[in-house]
Design a protein around this motif. Sequence first.
Motif, PDB file in Angstrom:
ATOM      1  N   CYS B  70      20.369 -25.594 -27.716  1.00  0.00           N
ATOM      2  CA  CYS B  70      19.600 -24.585 -26.983  1.00  0.00           C
ATOM      3  C   CYS B  70      18.102 -24.924 -26.914  1.00  0.00           C
ATOM      4  O   CYS B  70      17.560 -25.584 -27.799  1.00  0.00           O
ATOM      5  CB  CYS B  70      19.793 -23.210 -27.615  1.00  0.00           C
ATOM      6  SG  CYS B  70      18.935 -23.021 -29.182  1.00  0.00           S
ATOM      7  N   PRO B  72      15.248 -23.139 -27.244  1.00  0.00           N
ATOM      8  CA  PRO B  72      14.267 -22.770 -28.271  1.00  0.00           C
ATOM      9  C   PRO B  72      14.310 -23.697 -29.481  1.00  0.00           C
ATOM     10  O   PRO B  72      13.265 -24.048 -30.045  1.00  0.00           O
ATOM     11  CB  PRO B  72      14.647 -21.338 -28.664  1.00  0.00           C
ATOM     12  CG  PRO B  72      15.811 -20.947 -27.863  1.00  0.00           C
ATOM     13  CD  PRO B  72      16.107 -22.012 -26.870  1.00  0.00           C
ATOM     14  N   VAL B  73      15.485 -24.118 -29.877  1.00  0.00           N
ATOM     15  CA  VAL B  73      15.593 -24.991 -31.049  1.00  0.00           C
ATOM     16  C   VAL B  73      15.004 -26.371 -30.741  1.00  0.00           C
ATOM     17  O   VAL B  73      14.196 -26.903 -31.508  1.00  0.00           O
ATOM     18  CB  VAL B  73      17.067 -25.095 -31.519  1.00  0.00           C
ATOM     19  CG1 VAL B  73      17.278 -26.285 -32.430  1.00  0.00           C
ATOM     20  CG2 VAL B  73      17.478 -23.816 -32.228  1.00  0.00           C
ATOM     21  N   CYS B  97      22.556 -19.017 -36.781  1.00  0.00           N
ATOM     22  CA  CYS B  97      23.551 -19.729 -35.979  1.00  0.00           C
ATOM     23  C   CYS B  97      23.661 -21.191 -36.406  1.00  0.00           C
ATOM     24  O   CYS B  97      22.851 -21.705 -37.155  1.00  0.00           O
ATOM     25  CB  CYS B  97      23.157 -19.645 -34.507  1.00  0.00           C
ATOM     26  SG  CYS B  97      21.651 -20.567 -34.159  1.00  0.00           S
ATOM     27  N   SER B  99      23.095 -23.810 -34.723  1.00  0.00           N
ATOM     28  CA  SER B  99      22.010 -24.667 -34.232  1.00  0.00           C
ATOM     29  C   SER B  99      20.795 -24.586 -35.145  1.00  0.00           C
ATOM     30  O   SER B  99      20.200 -25.603 -35.502  1.00  0.00           O
ATOM     31  CB  SER B  99      21.638 -24.270 -32.811  1.00  0.00           C
ATOM     32  OG  SER B  99      22.790 -24.260 -32.005  1.00  0.00           O
ATOM     33  N   ILE B 100      20.429 -23.383 -35.544  1.00  0.00           N
ATOM     34  CA  ILE B 100      19.302 -23.230 -36.456  1.00  0.00           C
ATOM     35  C   ILE B 100      19.635 -23.850 -37.809  1.00  0.00           C
ATOM     36  O   ILE B 100      18.786 -24.435 -38.476  1.00  0.00           O
ATOM     37  CB  ILE B 100      18.959 -21.736 -36.661  1.00  0.00           C
ATOM     38  CG1 ILE B 100      18.527 -21.120 -35.346  1.00  0.00           C
ATOM     39  CG2 ILE B 100      17.923 -21.559 -37.747  1.00  0.00           C
ATOM     40  CD1 ILE B 100      17.101 -20.725 -35.243  1.00  0.00           C
ATOM     41  N   ILE B 236      16.455 -14.523 -27.214  1.00  0.00           N
ATOM     42  CA  ILE B 236      15.010 -14.611 -27.106  1.00  0.00           C
ATOM     43  C   ILE B 236      14.630 -14.500 -25.645  1.00  0.00           C
ATOM     44  O   ILE B 236      15.194 -15.197 -24.811  1.00  0.00           O
ATOM     45  CB  ILE B 236      14.521 -15.976 -27.640  1.00  0.00           C
ATOM     46  CG1 ILE B 236      14.913 -16.131 -29.101  1.00  0.00           C
ATOM     47  CG2 ILE B 236      13.031 -16.153 -27.442  1.00  0.00           C
ATOM     48  CD1 ILE B 236      14.840 -17.558 -29.584  1.00  0.00           C
ATOM     49  N   LEU B 320      20.670 -17.438 -23.073  1.00  0.00           N
ATOM     50  CA  LEU B 320      20.074 -18.763 -23.143  1.00  0.00           C
ATOM     51  C   LEU B 320      21.181 -19.807 -23.133  1.00  0.00           C
ATOM     52  O   LEU B 320      22.180 -19.648 -23.833  1.00  0.00           O
ATOM     53  CB  LEU B 320      19.257 -18.898 -24.429  1.00  0.00           C
ATOM     54  CG  LEU B 320      17.857 -18.315 -24.357  1.00  0.00           C
ATOM     55  CD1 LEU B 320      17.232 -18.306 -25.739  1.00  0.00           C
ATOM     56  CD2 LEU B 320      16.976 -19.122 -23.412  1.00  0.00           C
ATOM     57  N   PHE B 322      23.486 -22.703 -23.947  1.00  0.00           N
ATOM     58  CA  PHE B 322      23.927 -23.300 -25.218  1.00  0.00           C
ATOM     59  C   PHE B 322      23.774 -22.373 -26.415  1.00  0.00           C
ATOM     60  O   PHE B 322      23.822 -22.823 -27.558  1.00  0.00           O
ATOM     61  CB  PHE B 322      23.206 -24.626 -25.505  1.00  0.00           C
ATOM     62  CG  PHE B 322      23.346 -25.636 -24.409  1.00  0.00           C
ATOM     63  CD1 PHE B 322      24.596 -26.094 -24.028  1.00  0.00           C
ATOM     64  CD2 PHE B 322      22.228 -26.117 -23.744  1.00  0.00           C
ATOM     65  CE1 PHE B 322      24.732 -27.020 -23.001  1.00  0.00           C
ATOM     66  CE2 PHE B 322      22.352 -27.040 -22.710  1.00  0.00           C
ATOM     67  CZ  PHE B 322      23.605 -27.493 -22.336  1.00  0.00           C
ATOM     68  N   CYS B 323      23.562 -21.110 -26.180  1.00  0.00           N
ATOM     69  CA  CYS B 323      23.478 -20.173 -27.295  1.00  0.00           C
ATOM     70  C   CYS B 323      24.872 -19.584 -27.542  1.00  0.00           C
ATOM     71  O   CYS B 323      25.315 -18.682 -26.833  1.00  0.00           O
ATOM     72  CB  CYS B 323      22.482 -19.068 -26.991  1.00  0.00           C
ATOM     73  SG  CYS B 323      22.525 -17.768 -28.220  1.00  0.00           S
ATOM     74  N   ASP B 324      25.550 -20.115 -28.540  1.00  0.00           N
ATOM     75  CA  ASP B 324      26.940 -19.721 -28.789  1.00  0.00           C
ATOM     76  C   ASP B 324      27.132 -18.254 -29.173  1.00  0.00           C
ATOM     77  O   ASP B 324      27.979 -17.575 -28.587  1.00  0.00           O
ATOM     78  CB  ASP B 324      27.560 -20.607 -29.882  1.00  0.00           C
ATOM     79  CG  ASP B 324      27.775 -22.036 -29.414  1.00  0.00           C
ATOM     80  OD1 ASP B 324      27.562 -22.296 -28.222  1.00  0.00           O
ATOM     81  OD2 ASP B 324      28.162 -22.879 -30.244  1.00  0.00           O
ATOM     82  N   PRO B 325      26.408 -17.750 -30.168  1.00  0.00           N
ATOM     83  CA  PRO B 325      26.709 -16.377 -30.608  1.00  0.00           C
ATOM     84  C   PRO B 325      26.635 -15.359 -29.476  1.00  0.00           C
ATOM     85  O   PRO B 325      27.512 -14.501 -29.343  1.00  0.00           O
ATOM     86  CB  PRO B 325      25.635 -16.097 -31.657  1.00  0.00           C
ATOM     87  CG  PRO B 325      25.122 -17.418 -32.087  1.00  0.00           C
ATOM     88  CD  PRO B 325      25.316 -18.356 -30.948  1.00  0.00           C
TER      89      PRO B 325
HETATM   90  S1  SF4 Z   1      20.898 -17.716 -31.668  1.00  0.00           S
HETATM   91 FE1  SF4 Z   1      21.182 -18.797 -29.760  1.00  0.00          FE
HETATM   92  S2  SF4 Z   1      19.159 -19.080 -28.873  1.00  0.00           S
HETATM   93 FE2  SF4 Z   1      18.913 -18.526 -30.990  1.00  0.00          FE
HETATM   94  S3  SF4 Z   1      18.712 -20.502 -31.999  1.00  0.00           S
HETATM   95 FE3  SF4 Z   1      20.845 -19.898 -32.118  1.00  0.00          FE
HETATM   96  S4  SF4 Z   1      21.814 -20.846 -30.383  1.00  0.00           S
HETATM   97 FE4  SF4 Z   1      19.614 -20.912 -30.039  1.00  0.00          FE
END
Ligand code: SF4
Lengths: 407, 370
Positions: B70, B72-73, B97, B99-100, B236, B320, B322-325
Amino acid sequence: MQGKPQKKIKAAKKMRDLMTTYYLEAMSAGQNNKQIAWITSGGPVEPLVAMDIIPVYPENHGAMIGSSKMGEDLCIKAEDMGYSSDLCSYARADIACSVVKGGPIGGLPRPDMLICCNNICGTVLKWYEVQARFYKVPLFILDTPFCHTGYSPEAAVYVRSQIDEYIGFLEKVTKKKFDYDKMALAGKLSLEGQLLWQKVLNTTAHRPSPMSAFDAFFFLALIVTLRGTQIPVDFYRELIDEMEQRIRDGISIIPDEQYRLLWDNLPLWYQLKWLSSEFSEHNACLVADTYTSAWCGAIKYTDENNFLDSMAQAYTRIYLNIGVDQMADQVLEMIKFYNVDGFVMHSNRSCKPYSFGQMDIMKIVRERAEVPVLMIEADMVDPRNFSKSQVETRIDAFMEIVKQRNK
Amino acid sequence: MKEIRIFHEAIENTSNMARKIKAGQKKIIGHLCSYTPEELIYAAGFHPMRLFSSKSDIVLAEKHLQSYCCSPVRGVLEDSLSGRLDFLDGTVFPHTCDSIQRLSDIWRMNGKYEFFADVILPAKLNTRSAKTYMTDVLTGFKKELEKASGKKITDTSLHESIKKFNLIRENLSKIYELNSHNPGLIKGADLYAIVKGSMVMDKDEVAGLLPVIAANLEKIDPPSEKGKRIVISGSICDSPGFYETIEEAGGLIAGDDLCTGQRWFEGMIQEDGDPMTAIASRYFDRINCPAKHTSLTFRGENIVSLARKNNAKGVIFMLLKFCDPHAFDYPYLKEYLDKEKIKTMAVEIDEQQQSLGQLSTRIETFIHMI
Ligand code: SF4
Ligand code: SF4
């Protein structure tokens, strides 16, 4: 490109039969008054075995969907339902399959409960929520805190207390008392199965290798689905015997093995044959992979005589639930142990926790192991994210480098 | 309103603002998530600052994160690697998530700042054992902060910090409420600036400004309502243009369900009793982020009641890429709204690509239709 003839592994037929029997039993669970639990691939199955509940693995089903090339259709169906095409293709395929009852076996048997362990990803948490709403069945979540740098004492307490909550959940859903003796037995068999699985995988350290990672992808299904029972224990014993015999007889899986490679991430289920022949054309064998070894990676945390207590840690500290640097360490160990000449990474659009961090691992491997690394972009089930010609060119170029270095 | 202008100025040049904070001898701890226990960071004498991507081209982060991560990351990693975040003294990563989670690893392995912490929160927020664990994890984080600052975080300083954040939350809620009664009372871009500013600016300054803004808004004669009430849902939303697009299309932003909106400031922390338990409790009670589990229906019911409460004609999902959740929850939230005959539309956004051209046509069509 046609692969070179391979000397088949005899146990494969038996394995197929075992899996068929297992699925038939699962399909007729209702008639036999047995309950079905859907569970994540890294989930704690032993308590289910102890309670005589049949575990069913949507991820294994996902692999079957991929292998039978039904992934694209089902993924598209999920997208029509509003699920983004960027979500894990196991999840997409499974969610769609529940609605349309499609797929290679006409869908999975209806669950009586869902068991989700988030030690592999956050995706399963969302996926199981979707299924819990769809089937209107209870969901148990075993929350295994991520181990960036280690396993904290707080996490140990938390996960251990959830094991008891899990047991309580099972007692409630089945209306039966938990059988601790059966649990101890399932624990023993689980550990034994994992040790034997490790031994199966270790046979490929032999040069030339009696089997390849492609075989491991296939034989993996038992340790995943029937872990905790006698079946994988017996089967893997036979398989080890066969492998050892092959080693004694000098039979290798690739007729003329010259290069040995390590694979990272899930396979491309819909292109296994092609990929395997692609490498064997270059006399290269994928001898090992980081994926199938994940089902024996936690052996060191398991206490045979106290499985229930130790499973908290064992299930929390698995390959995907640890920091990227620790993953890199394991990769380096495997490179040494299997004595490989190259590292092939599948950057898998479906699996973010497996794939993000791969580039840092690549760098570490290049620096510390000094073997060439190839990264291919694809997806494990959805072929739309895969370009055969592109991957072929990249593999050819990569193999040239491997050959040059081994001159 | 000059108070609102201060927020705009602050978010337009965050590094400038950061420099001012540092000049005041405060160390800055960056974070990316609404589950960051900011109260603890503040009580330790540090400045908690939410990081937003500067949306610069991805060059250096390209070597660490694939294109299917995503924006933002990737964006924040780019900012860090290219030195744009050199004002930071440290960062903290609460677990949310996948990604973070991996960003945290990559960040730690390429470590640039003095302080680094993971706050490995539970993923489920509905059991007693999870709450005990959450409290333990927060206590661990408190110790790490104490080590970094060299002084104890006393209960008194924690209580003060909690009060400060409660005050900020209370006033943001009030501003939202006033706007919800008379949407258009405050422009979307202003609302955006106030919330974002509250996440990045000096907390004392924010706590001073918000009550003034709330009081001023109370006095203003509300404009006559011209437009259709919209609620935004997503993760976001760091694009003032998005709010403007909705307004230009004839929409009125009446409320939101955003990580960078109501979901961040909703829910007060109890001011008496054990502060650590109180902080943990808020996370359990407030509406959850989709990366966390509370119940199978909580978010569905919440979006319906949010739309109802705000008299919304429609809900716009801002997803967003690629934001899975959030992508997993979208069909279910939509289904809940469909059942109630509340119209929805979904737009997929990539922070890197800033043009809203096509999007504005779609939003216009949607607003006309509802
Ligand atoms: S919750 Fe979604 S937008 Fe936020 S960092 Fe994780 S994948 Fe990216
Ligand atoms: S492939 Fe990855 S994202 Fe999908 S279920 Fe498995 S671990 Fe989770």
